[in-house]
Design a protein around this motif. Sequence first.
Motif, PDB file in Angstrom:
ATOM      1  N   VAL A 104      -8.467   2.335   0.443  1.00 36.56           N
ATOM      2  CA  VAL A 104      -7.717   1.954   1.460  1.00 36.56           C
ATOM      3  C   VAL A 104      -7.670   3.274   2.386  1.00 36.56           C
TER       4      VAL A 104
ATOM      5  N   SER B  42      -5.674   1.577  -3.622  1.00 39.73           N
ATOM      6  CA  SER B  42      -4.979   2.153  -2.654  1.00 39.73           C
ATOM      7  C   SER B  42      -5.792   3.600  -1.940  1.00 39.73           C
TER       8      SER B  42
ATOM      9  N   PHE C 247      -1.857  -4.662   2.383  1.00 35.02           N
ATOM     10  CA  PHE C 247      -2.580  -3.909   1.390  1.00 35.02           C
ATOM     11  C   PHE C 247      -1.836  -3.478   0.053  1.00 35.02           C
TER      12      PHE C 247
END
Length: 320
Positions: free
Chosen positions: A257, A254, A295
């Motif tokens: 991302v 994460s 995601f």
Amino acid sequence: MLRYIARRVAIAIPMLLVASFAMFSLIALSGDPLAQIKATDPPPPPSSIKSLEHQLGLDKPFLIRYVLWLIGFVHGDFGQSIQNIDISSQLASRLGTSMRLIIGAIVLAAVLAILVGVVSALRQYGSLDNVLSIIVFVALAVPVFWLGALLKNWAVSLNESVGATIFYTVGDGAHSGVTGIAILGFMILPVIALTANIFASWSRYVRASMIEVLDADYMKLARAKGLRKYQAVWRHGLRNALVPFVTIVALDFSSLVGGAVVTETVFQWRGMGDFLLSAIRNLDVNIIMAWLMIFASATILLNLLADIVYGFLDPRISHS
């Protein structure tokens, strides 16, 4: 092992449902997605507003909207875009662009982190360990956007000095029709910018884990049996040292991302980051939800894969 994998999958599915409900609730509570349209001068007629509300499902109760959205997501239908964008086709093209950047950064960061972490542990408190530690702490302190800007300025100067384009500083290449090995020229600088922080963080975990492994009894036994230090590290130490590292890689997806959104903005990539920022500016809730769910699913899937890899690295986990 199959029972262990089945249990991990059974845990991942409820996690994804809880994540989807939490994200849908937060987006629903964030405000009216038609606020910008209603605020135009002159305002649109009420009939047009009601038509848009019906198209977006805003005229239905919250739970019904969530169930309908979830069913549509499972079938690949991401809902109606306020900007009349085909969400599915945009996601298909932009996701490939972003994953090219993220996967490249994961591979490069993992390789560098393992090399630097193992070498630092083997040379603990030596001059090489001190030099590598300084490099790591500098990499941790450098913001992604600032490093990206520095790399762009350096690449422009280098290209001008040699009279040819070696590194591309704008665009992702794919949307310019570039294919094959030539696309690496567009990837090198963004991947380096995205890798710096995460590699530095991972290398400290590898170093700490390797130092603990080197002091383990089984490593001392391997050395006592006649194995050289590097043979013992390669055959017995590295595998055990990488067990916690697998979790760190999955959990930091994460973060990668988020860093990719910044990196794509600096290098003007038309990936998922640009898609998200455009959707936020236009309050396009269905695009935002599709982005978050993709995601979130990828993060949960990576943690599932990390659990499975755990079972192979340490058979005691899968047999317990």
